[in-house]
Each structure stands twice: as structure tokens, then as C-alpha cells.
Design a protein around this motif. Structure first.
Motif, PDB file in Angstrom:
ATOM      1  N   MET A 182       0.837  -1.202   0.000  1.00  0.00           N
ATOM      2  CA  MET A 182       0.000   0.000   0.000  1.00  0.00           C
ATOM      3  C   MET A 182       0.871   1.250   0.000  1.00  0.00           C
ATOM      4  SD  MET A 182      -2.646   1.764  -0.203  1.00  0.00           S
ATOM      5  CE  MET A 182      -3.814   0.414  -0.370  1.00  0.00           C
ATOM      6  N   ARG A 183       1.995   1.209   0.707  1.00  0.00           N
ATOM      7  CA  ARG A 183       2.889   2.367   0.709  1.00  0.00           C
ATOM      8  C   ARG A 183       3.412   2.652  -0.700  1.00  0.00           C
ATOM      9  NH1 ARG A 183       7.422   5.421   2.132  1.00  0.00           N
ATOM     10  NH2 ARG A 183       7.285   6.279   4.241  1.00  0.00           N
ATOM     11  N   GLU A 184       3.754   1.605  -1.425  1.00  0.00           N
ATOM     12  CA  GLU A 184       4.233   1.775  -2.796  1.00  0.00           C
ATOM     13  C   GLU A 184       3.123   2.316  -3.696  1.00  0.00           C
ATOM     14  OE1 GLU A 184       5.811  -1.901  -4.127  1.00  0.00           O
ATOM     15  OE2 GLU A 184       7.516  -1.907  -2.722  1.00  0.00           O
ATOM     16  N   THR A 185       1.925   1.770  -3.536  1.00  0.00           N
ATOM     17  CA  THR A 185       0.776   2.245  -4.325  1.00  0.00           C
ATOM     18  C   THR A 185       0.485   3.701  -4.013  1.00  0.00           C
ATOM     19  OG1 THR A 185      -0.204   0.025  -4.383  1.00  0.00           O
ATOM     20  CG2 THR A 185      -1.670   1.891  -4.800  1.00  0.00           C
ATOM     21  N   LEU A 186       0.520   4.040  -2.734  1.00  0.00           N
ATOM     22  CA  LEU A 186       0.273   5.414  -2.321  1.00  0.00           C
ATOM     23  C   LEU A 186       1.317   6.352  -2.913  1.00  0.00           C
ATOM     24  CD1 LEU A 186      -1.384   7.371  -0.565  1.00  0.00           C
ATOM     25  CD2 LEU A 186       0.128   6.805   1.347  1.00  0.00           C
ATOM     26  N   GLY A 187       2.575   5.915  -2.878  1.00  0.00           N
ATOM     27  CA  GLY A 187       3.655   6.730  -3.435  1.00  0.00           C
ATOM     28  C   GLY A 187       3.463   7.001  -4.921  1.00  0.00           C
ATOM     29  N   LYS A 188       3.001   5.992  -5.656  1.00  0.00           N
ATOM     30  CA  LYS A 188       2.771   6.160  -7.093  1.00  0.00           C
ATOM     31  C   LYS A 188       1.608   7.121  -7.354  1.00  0.00           C
ATOM     32  CE  LYS A 188       4.535   1.601  -8.445  1.00  0.00           C
ATOM     33  NZ  LYS A 188       4.184   0.265  -9.012  1.00  0.00           N
ATOM     34  N   LYS A 189       0.539   6.969  -6.588  1.00  0.00           N
ATOM     35  CA  LYS A 189      -0.617   7.851  -6.773  1.00  0.00           C
ATOM     36  C   LYS A 189      -0.253   9.301  -6.465  1.00  0.00           C
ATOM     37  CE  LYS A 189      -4.297   4.483  -5.893  1.00  0.00           C
ATOM     38  NZ  LYS A 189      -5.455   4.112  -5.026  1.00  0.00           N
ATOM     39  N   VAL A 190       0.505   9.500  -5.398  1.00  0.00           N
ATOM     40  CA  VAL A 190       0.934  10.855  -5.047  1.00  0.00           C
ATOM     41  C   VAL A 190       1.795  11.434  -6.155  1.00  0.00           C
ATOM     42  CG1 VAL A 190       2.403  12.193  -3.483  1.00  0.00           C
ATOM     43  CG2 VAL A 190       0.752  10.563  -2.548  1.00  0.00           C
ATOM     44  N   GLY A 191       2.708  10.622  -6.676  1.00  0.00           N
ATOM     45  CA  GLY A 191       3.588  11.081  -7.750  1.00  0.00           C
ATOM     46  C   GLY A 191       2.821  11.485  -8.993  1.00  0.00           C
ATOM     47  N   GLU A 192       1.841  10.691  -9.376  1.00  0.00           N
ATOM     48  CA  GLU A 192       1.035  11.009 -10.558  1.00  0.00           C
ATOM     49  C   GLU A 192       0.303  12.329 -10.383  1.00  0.00           C
ATOM     50  OE1 GLU A 192      -1.455   7.617 -10.858  1.00  0.00           O
ATOM     51  OE2 GLU A 192       0.103   6.289 -11.689  1.00  0.00           O
ATOM     52  N   GLN A 193      -0.278  12.529  -9.202  1.00  0.00           N
ATOM     53  CA  GLN A 193      -1.014  13.766  -8.952  1.00  0.00           C
ATOM     54  C   GLN A 193      -0.085  14.960  -8.834  1.00  0.00           C
ATOM     55  OE1 GLN A 193      -4.008  13.420  -5.805  1.00  0.00           O
ATOM     56  NE2 GLN A 193      -4.066  11.199  -6.124  1.00  0.00           N
ATOM     57  N   LEU A 194       1.052  14.754  -8.211  1.00  0.00           N
ATOM     58  CA  LEU A 194       2.017  15.835  -8.026  1.00  0.00           C
ATOM     59  C   LEU A 194       2.546  16.327  -9.366  1.00  0.00           C
ATOM     60  CD1 LEU A 194       3.833  17.511  -6.076  1.00  0.00           C
ATOM     61  CD2 LEU A 194       5.469  15.621  -6.171  1.00  0.00           C
ATOM     62  N   LYS A 195       2.908  15.412 -10.251  1.00  0.00           N
ATOM     63  CA  LYS A 195       3.483  15.780 -11.542  1.00  0.00           C
ATOM     64  C   LYS A 195       2.450  16.362 -12.495  1.00  0.00           C
ATOM     65  CE  LYS A 195       7.042  12.245 -11.023  1.00  0.00           C
ATOM     66  NZ  LYS A 195       7.588  10.938 -11.488  1.00  0.00           N
ATOM     67  N   ALA A 196       1.179  16.100 -12.223  1.00  0.00           N
ATOM     68  CA  ALA A 196       0.119  16.600 -13.099  1.00  0.00           C
ATOM     69  C   ALA A 196      -0.304  18.016 -12.748  1.00  0.00           C
ATOM     70  CB  ALA A 196      -1.093  15.668 -13.042  1.00  0.00           C
ATOM     71  N   ARG A 197       0.081  18.482 -11.587  1.00  0.00           N
ATOM     72  CA  ARG A 197      -0.369  19.797 -11.151  1.00  0.00           C
ATOM     73  C   ARG A 197       0.614  20.875 -11.574  1.00  0.00           C
ATOM     74  NH1 ARG A 197      -1.179  19.079  -5.057  1.00  0.00           N
ATOM     75  NH2 ARG A 197      -1.804  21.265  -5.114  1.00  0.00           N
ATOM     76  N   GLY A 198       0.178  22.122 -11.547  1.00  0.00           N
ATOM     77  CA  GLY A 198       1.031  23.222 -11.955  1.00  0.00           C
ATOM     78  C   GLY A 198       2.140  23.476 -10.961  1.00  0.00           C
ATOM     79  N   GLY A 199       3.245  24.002 -11.456  1.00  0.00           N
ATOM     80  CA  GLY A 199       4.337  24.393 -10.586  1.00  0.00           C
ATOM     81  C   GLY A 199       5.261  23.282 -10.158  1.00  0.00           C
ATOM     82  N   TYR A 200       5.127  22.080 -10.747  1.00  0.00           N
ATOM     83  CA  TYR A 200       6.002  20.967 -10.372  1.00  0.00           C
ATOM     84  C   TYR A 200       7.429  21.266 -10.812  1.00  0.00           C
ATOM     85  CZ  TYR A 200       8.058  16.291 -10.302  1.00  0.00           C
ATOM     86  OH  TYR A 200       8.880  15.221 -10.086  1.00  0.00           O
ATOM     87  N   LEU A 201       8.389  21.077  -9.889  1.00  0.00           N
ATOM     88  CA  LEU A 201       9.796  21.411 -10.156  1.00  0.00           C
ATOM     89  C   LEU A 201      10.676  20.191 -10.382  1.00  0.00           C
ATOM     90  CD1 LEU A 201      10.304  24.190  -7.430  1.00  0.00           C
ATOM     91  CD2 LEU A 201       9.761  24.489  -9.862  1.00  0.00           C
ATOM     92  N   GLU A 202      10.092  19.010 -10.420  1.00  0.00           N
ATOM     93  CA  GLU A 202      10.810  17.744 -10.611  1.00  0.00           C
ATOM     94  C   GLU A 202      11.500  17.288  -9.328  1.00  0.00           C
ATOM     95  OE1 GLU A 202      13.394  18.094 -13.977  1.00  0.00           O
ATOM     96  OE2 GLU A 202      11.731  18.153 -15.402  1.00  0.00           O
ATOM     97  N   GLY A 203      12.001  16.055  -9.369  1.00  0.00           N
ATOM     98  CA  GLY A 203      12.757  15.516  -8.246  1.00  0.00           C
ATOM     99  C   GLY A 203      12.040  14.466  -7.426  1.00  0.00           C
ATOM    100  N   TYR A 204      10.734  14.250  -7.673  1.00  0.00           N
ATOM    101  CA  TYR A 204       9.999  13.281  -6.866  1.00  0.00           C
ATOM    102  C   TYR A 204      10.363  11.856  -7.282  1.00  0.00           C
ATOM    103  CZ  TYR A 204       6.148  10.606  -4.838  1.00  0.00           C
ATOM    104  OH  TYR A 204       5.402   9.686  -4.148  1.00  0.00           O
ATOM    105  N   ASN A 205      10.787  11.048  -6.295  1.00  0.00           N
ATOM    106  CA  ASN A 205      11.121   9.644  -6.551  1.00  0.00           C
ATOM    107  C   ASN A 205      10.417   8.701  -5.591  1.00  0.00           C
ATOM    108  OD1 ASN A 205      13.081  10.008  -8.717  1.00  0.00           O
ATOM    109  ND2 ASN A 205      14.401  10.937  -7.152  1.00  0.00           N
ATOM    110  N   GLY A 206       9.331   9.150  -5.038  1.00  0.00           N
ATOM    111  CA  GLY A 206       8.597   8.323  -4.090  1.00  0.00           C
ATOM    112  C   GLY A 206       8.471   9.017  -2.750  1.00  0.00           C
ATOM    113  N   LEU A 207       7.678   8.430  -1.868  1.00  0.00           N
ATOM    114  CA  LEU A 207       7.480   9.005  -0.538  1.00  0.00           C
ATOM    115  C   LEU A 207       8.779   8.969   0.258  1.00  0.00           C
ATOM    116  CD1 LEU A 207       4.036   7.415   0.421  1.00  0.00           C
ATOM    117  CD2 LEU A 207       4.466   9.664  -0.585  1.00  0.00           C
TER     118      LEU A 207
END
Length: 365
Positions: free
Chosen positions: A286-311
Motif C-alpha cells: 500500500m505504501r508503494e501504491t500510495l507513493g505512485k498515486k501521489v507522484g502522478e497527482q504531483l506531476k500533473a499539477r502546476g508548478g512541479y519542479l521535478e525531483g519526486y522519486n517516491g514518498l
């Protein structure tokens, strides 16, 4: 209100610093938000303890709204008005919600913390969304779409008191307002002391850092003082668990101040601070699934600066009556104007079918 607080309050109220997390609602009440497409207010019948209240709620803008006086009647606590500051204060469930009318339009904060919640002044009466009642004032509801009736009741909360403690700091041309939470009334003195130490150590660290920074930067000026403010809000107080968000604001007369937040989740029987893994019941998948969902939403929103590799290992999060909110600091992955990126998930999404929140981490139920 001092000039820097007015400036900060405007940003917070506008959502520039608070982030854009979704407002929580009970599933039973969310139907009012999802199915309603009306543009004019529609009356909502309010009930409490089986009785119909004389005051009506409103279905407006896709949300259910309840007048502040009706909230007080159900939540209990105290409701006061300061004519000098034009501010209402409602204290219930270890939080104080303040609604200021000083600038004409209502500005809402909880313990000097600005949630992503607005109040409305309609025909001379103040209203807040039902979600704010559930999140901060300990009131739950059940929505009947056919009759447009909202049945309200108090939430059974833990027997713990959360009060604001203060730290006095005197620095020339620096405006300092430090409030941090301390708990009392726990069955275990050791657990109470452990929780209070975490919260006191946190604010002491930031006070020491503020003193160090002011010494390095030199004296501020009277017309542009330095500023340091800390506050908190209780986000959860059920099932033997206490959830809080603490916040600190620093301004050294630069382009803008800087705000940081910390989520705290404590088991009240032991005083242990729970991690995200504890809340997820150590479910690695679930932690891995949660990390992926957060990443998808984070990268889709405005102002993303890159660098996300998981929780992160010690991921920032806080708990609410209906779920978990994962969040990141200003500038961590997004531009400053994006505020605190928040990603809410319900307990139903995160836990195995039939599992209760916090089962196995506390003996108090």
C-alpha cells in the motif's frame, strides 16, 4: 493586526500558502456536494438529537453550509463576539475557530492556522461548510438527499485537553507570537510527558534557530521588522489517537517569509508518535501504491519542479476524521505559489477491507 500579519493572512486566506488539498466531508454528506447543481441557496433542514433545529442550513455552491450559531448549538463550547476587532470565536473540540469581519469579507482561521476553508456572510448571518465542522469542531452528520435534511451530532472524542502554551522572546524590531500545543488529562503521565516533550522540543529548536538567524542578519528596522510566529491545529482526536499540525512562519525582511509545517500523530496510551507506516499498518504494498498515486497527482499539477522519486522515509502527513493527508513543504517539489501540496486519501482507500483505522497501534478504543 500588524502589517506583516495582514500580509501573511491575505496570502493564507487566498490559498497561496495553504496549498490546494481537498476539503474533507463525511461520505454521507458528500452527496449534497456531488449531486447539487443549484446556483441559488436551497434550504436544508437541520436536526440534532432527533429534534429539528429552528435554524436552516443552506445548499449552496455544491456544499452544505451551516450557520455559526447552529454549529455552536450542536458542538457545544463557547461562541463570543469582539465588537472592537469584529471577530467571532467558537471554541469546541480543542480548537478555536475565529472568523474576522474586519476587512468586510469573512476570513476564517483555526488557532491562527489558516485552513483551506472559507466562511460566508449571507443575509447578515455567518455560515461555514459542514466539512469545517467535521474537521475542526467535532461534529458529524448524516445527509438525506430526498428530504434535504442534515442530521448533526457530536463526535465521541478522546478525553484529552489540548491547550496553547507560549514562549516569550524579546528581540529588537522583531514581532514574535509563539503558541504551541500541550496536552493534559491522559491516563498515563509518561505518555503525556512524552507527547509534550516532542512538541516543546520542536518549538524550542525553531526559537533557537530564529535567534541565531536574527543575530547573523543584524538588527531589523521598525518599519520592516523581522517576524516569527508558530501555531497549531487539532486535526483528529478519536480512537485513542491525537492528530495535530504545527506551523511556523519566519520573515527576515526578505522578499517573502517562509512557512513550514509538521504533522503529528500520537497514540495516547503510550505517547508514541506514529509514522505513516504505522497508520498504513505496515503494508509495504500500500505504501508503494500510495507513493505512485501521489507522484502522478504531483506531476500533473502546476508548478512541479521535478525531483519526486517516491514518498520520503519520514514522509510528512497528518490524519483527519476521514483519512490521511500526505503533504510536502514549500519548494520541496513545487513553486512557492503552489503552497503546500496536499494529497488526501480515505481510510477505505488505504486499509484492508473491514480494517479499522489505527487498529493494532493503540489499546484505547
Amino acid at each position: 493586526m500588524t502589517s506583516w500579519k495582514k500580509w501573511t493572512s491575505a496570502l493564507l486566506a487566498a490559498g497561496i500558502i495553504v496549498g490546494s488539498g481537498a476539503v474533507w466531508q463525511d461520505n454521507s454528506v458528500q452527496a449534497a456536494s456531488v449531486t447539487s447543481k443549484v446556483t441559488a441557496p436551497t434550504d436544508v433542514t437541520l436536526k440534532s438529537a432527533g429534534k429539528t433545529l429552528t435554524q436552516k442550513g443552506l445548499l449552496l455552491g455544491g456544499s452544505t453550509w451551516v450557520s455559526l450559531t447552529a454549529v455552536k448549538d450542536v458542538a457545544g463550547g463557547t461562541l463570543t463576539y469582539n465588537a472592537k476587532t469584529k471577530e467571532y470565536s467558537l471554541t469546541a473540540a480543542n480548537n478555536t475557530m475565529k472568523i474576522s469581519l474586519a476587512d468586510g469579507e469573512p476570513t476564517l482561521r483555526v488557532n491562527n492556522y489558516y485552513p483551506n476553508v472559507e466562511a460566508k456572510l449571507i443575509k447578515g448571518r455567518l455560515y461555514i461548510p459542514f466539512s469545517a465542522m467535521r474537521d475542526y469542531l467535532g461534529v458529524q452528520g448524516s445527509w438525506n438527499g430526498k428530504t434535504k435534511t442534515l442530521a448533526l451530532s457530536k463526535v465521541e472524542q478522546n478525553s484529552v485537553k489540548v491547550k496553547a502554551a507560549t514562549v516569550k522572546v524579546s528581540i529588537k524590531n522583531a514581532e514574535v507570537d509563539i503558541q504551541y500545543p500541550q496536552v493534559s488529562g491522559l491516563a498515563s503521565d509518561e505518555a503525556e510527558a512524552a507527547i509534550n516533550k516532542v512538541l516543546k522540543d520542536e518549538v524550542d529548536t525553531f526559537v533557537a534557530d530564529f535567534k541565531k538567524q536574527t543575530a547573523e542578519y543584524g538588527s531589523a528596522t521598525a518599519d520592516r521588522p523581522y517576524a516569527f510566529e508558530s501555531t497549531y491545529v487539532v486535526t483528529y482526536n478519536e480512537n485513542g489517537v491525537l492528530g495535530l499540525v504545527t506551523q511556523r512562519y519566519e520573515d527576515y525582511a526578505g522578499a517573502h517569509g517562509m512557512t513550514t509545517r509538521t504533522g503529528h500523530t500520537f497514540a495516547l496510551d503510550t505517547g508514541k508518535e506514529l509514522s505513516l507506516d504505522d497508520v498504513l499498518q505496515n503494508n509495504k504494498a500500500m505504501r508503494e501504491t500510495l507513493g505512485k498515486k501521489v507522484g502522478e497527482q504531483l506531476k500533473a499539477r502546476g508548478g512541479y519542479l521535478e525531483g519526486y522519486n517516491g514518498l520520503n522515509k519520514d514522509q510528512d502527513f497528518y490524519v483527519t476524521p476521514t483519512g490521511v493527508v500526505v503533504f510536502f513543504q514549500l519548494y520541496e517539489y513545487t513553486a512557492y505559489a503552489e503552497g503546500f501540496p496536499e494529497f488526501p486519501f480515505t481510510y477505505k482507500e488505504l486499509l484492508p477491507k473491514g480494517a479499522e483505522p489505527f487498529s493494532g497501534v493503540t489499546s484505547e478504543k
